[in-house]
Enzyme design. Structure first.
Site, PDB file in Angstrom:
ATOM      1  N   TYR A  56      -9.245  -3.114  16.592  1.00 51.73           N
ATOM      2  CA  TYR A  56      -8.816  -3.487  17.949  1.00 51.73           C
ATOM      3  C   TYR A  56      -9.440  -2.577  19.011  1.00 51.73           C
ATOM      4  O   TYR A  56      -9.398  -2.891  20.201  1.00 51.73           O
ATOM      5  CB  TYR A  56      -7.286  -3.425  18.098  1.00 51.73           C
ATOM      6  CG  TYR A  56      -6.501  -4.303  17.155  1.00 51.73           C
ATOM      7  CD1 TYR A  56      -7.119  -5.246  16.333  1.00 51.73           C
ATOM      8  CD2 TYR A  56      -5.115  -4.187  17.081  1.00 51.73           C
ATOM      9  CE1 TYR A  56      -6.383  -6.032  15.461  1.00 51.73           C
ATOM     10  CE2 TYR A  56      -4.370  -4.976  16.221  1.00 51.73           C
ATOM     11  CZ  TYR A  56      -5.008  -5.892  15.408  1.00 51.73           C
ATOM     12  OH  TYR A  56      -4.276  -6.664  14.551  1.00 51.73           O
ATOM     13  N   HIS A 120      -6.727  -3.656   6.273  1.00 48.46           N
ATOM     14  CA  HIS A 120      -6.703  -4.782   7.207  1.00 48.46           C
ATOM     15  C   HIS A 120      -7.014  -6.132   6.541  1.00 48.46           C
ATOM     16  O   HIS A 120      -6.575  -7.183   7.009  1.00 48.46           O
ATOM     17  CB  HIS A 120      -7.697  -4.536   8.347  1.00 48.46           C
ATOM     18  CG  HIS A 120      -7.371  -5.267   9.606  1.00 48.46           C
ATOM     19  ND1 HIS A 120      -7.619  -4.769  10.853  1.00 48.46           N
ATOM     20  CD2 HIS A 120      -6.793  -6.475   9.823  1.00 48.46           C
ATOM     21  CE1 HIS A 120      -7.224  -5.635  11.784  1.00 48.46           C
ATOM     22  NE2 HIS A 120      -6.730  -6.678  11.180  1.00 48.46           N
ATOM     23  N   SER A 151      -2.855  -6.192   4.534  1.00 52.61           N
ATOM     24  CA  SER A 151      -2.846  -7.274   5.513  1.00 52.61           C
ATOM     25  C   SER A 151      -3.816  -8.354   5.058  1.00 52.61           C
ATOM     26  O   SER A 151      -4.864  -8.041   4.475  1.00 52.61           O
ATOM     27  CB  SER A 151      -3.261  -6.730   6.887  1.00 52.61           C
ATOM     28  OG  SER A 151      -3.226  -7.754   7.859  1.00 52.61           O
TER      29      SER A 151
END
Length: 286
Positions: A56, A120, A151
């Site tokens: 991000y 991730h 994730s």
């Protein structure tokens, strides 16, 4: 049907006994300055959970906003009251590369430690996934990270990790979940191993706000479509990460106590599943 009241103070217990806010602010697709502003607003509104990631590129600004709030708030809120998440951008077969990357995230946010650190995605293959998990286990042992998770892991990836008999078990799998992509198989596997499911894109990135069933039920319960979708997540025991960089929406999205979705309407919403992917879907990665 859940008769529970939900608020920004609601917590879920992770398998390792630690508590995590049940509603958190997702920081995906926010610039550094947007994230800093959104986190500042959210903290003032009562949010205590924040979901960032290396990808991000806003870890530094999110951390700054949290640190500034902790230094100036008059309510006695301390670091222990905040739950901060980040994620590894890339799995690697190099243990040292991952270990260094995790350490870098801790330094970048400046919060002393990271409450929850996730791999991730499952990209990179089995060796990279398992090597990265070992590095994360050691980051937890060394106190840099409090809890670890994954994730975008599909059923096979979860089974692979659990079959490796990890020294420290994952506590979370963060996946896309909403009525238009209910992920029942992955959620069942998470339940089998006690993993808490965090729902990213719980509002389906606003792609289905005008769906007739969502409009009809929003009217029935006198709520916004976003509130309906967040409440659906919560009644399923998920941890939704609604994302908004607008102050009003940050507050509005989580006002979900004025109504309760009936069993019949929960089933109706469950039936909207169309496997809608709003961004990426690595859950079937090799």
């Amino acid at each position: 049907m859940s008769s529970t009241n939900f608020s920004l103070a609601s917590k879920v217990k992770l398998p390792n006994g630690k508590l995590m806010p049940q509603i958190q602010l997702g920081l995906y697709m926010m610039s550094g300055s947007q994230a800093k502003t959104a986190v500042r607003w959210a903290l003032a509104a009562g949010y205590r959970g924040f979901d960032s990631a290396q990808m991000y590129r806003n870890e530094r600004e999110a951390g700054q906003a949290i640190r500034e709030y902790l230094a100036t708030n008059t309510e006695g809120i301390t670091r222990a009251d905040i739950f901060y998440t980040s994620k590894l951008a890339s799995n690697s077969t190099s243990y040292q590369t991952v270990r260094k990357s995790i350490r870098q995230s801790v330094e970048t946010c400046g919060l002393g430690y990271i409450d929850l650190f996730l791999l991730h995605s499952p990209y990179g293959g089995p060796e990279a996934r398992l090597t990265s998990w070992k590095a994360l286990e050691d980051a937890i042992t060394d106190g840099e990270v409090k809890s670890g998770g994954v994730s975008n892991y599909g059923v096979r990836h979860i089974e692979e990790l659990m079959a490796s008999k990890p020294r420290i078990a994952p506590v979370v799998n963060q996946i896309e979940v909403h009525p238009f992509n209910t992920q029942t198989d992955i959620r069942a596997t998470c339940a089998k191993y006690g993993l808490v499911v965090e729902a990213y894109a719980p509002l389906a990135r606003a792609m289905r706000m005008r769906h007739p069933t969502i409009v009809e039920l929003s009217k029935k319960y006198s709520c916004t479509p976003a509130q309906l979708l967040v409440r659906w997540s919560l009644q399923h025991g998920l941890v939704p990460l609604p994302k908004s960089s607008q102050r009003e929406r940050l507050l509005e999205n989580v006002k979900v106590n004025g109504f309760e979705i009936s069993d019949e309407d929960m089933k109706k919403m469950d039936g909207l599943d169309e496997k809608l992917v709003t961004d990426w879907d690595p859950t079937d990665a090799p």
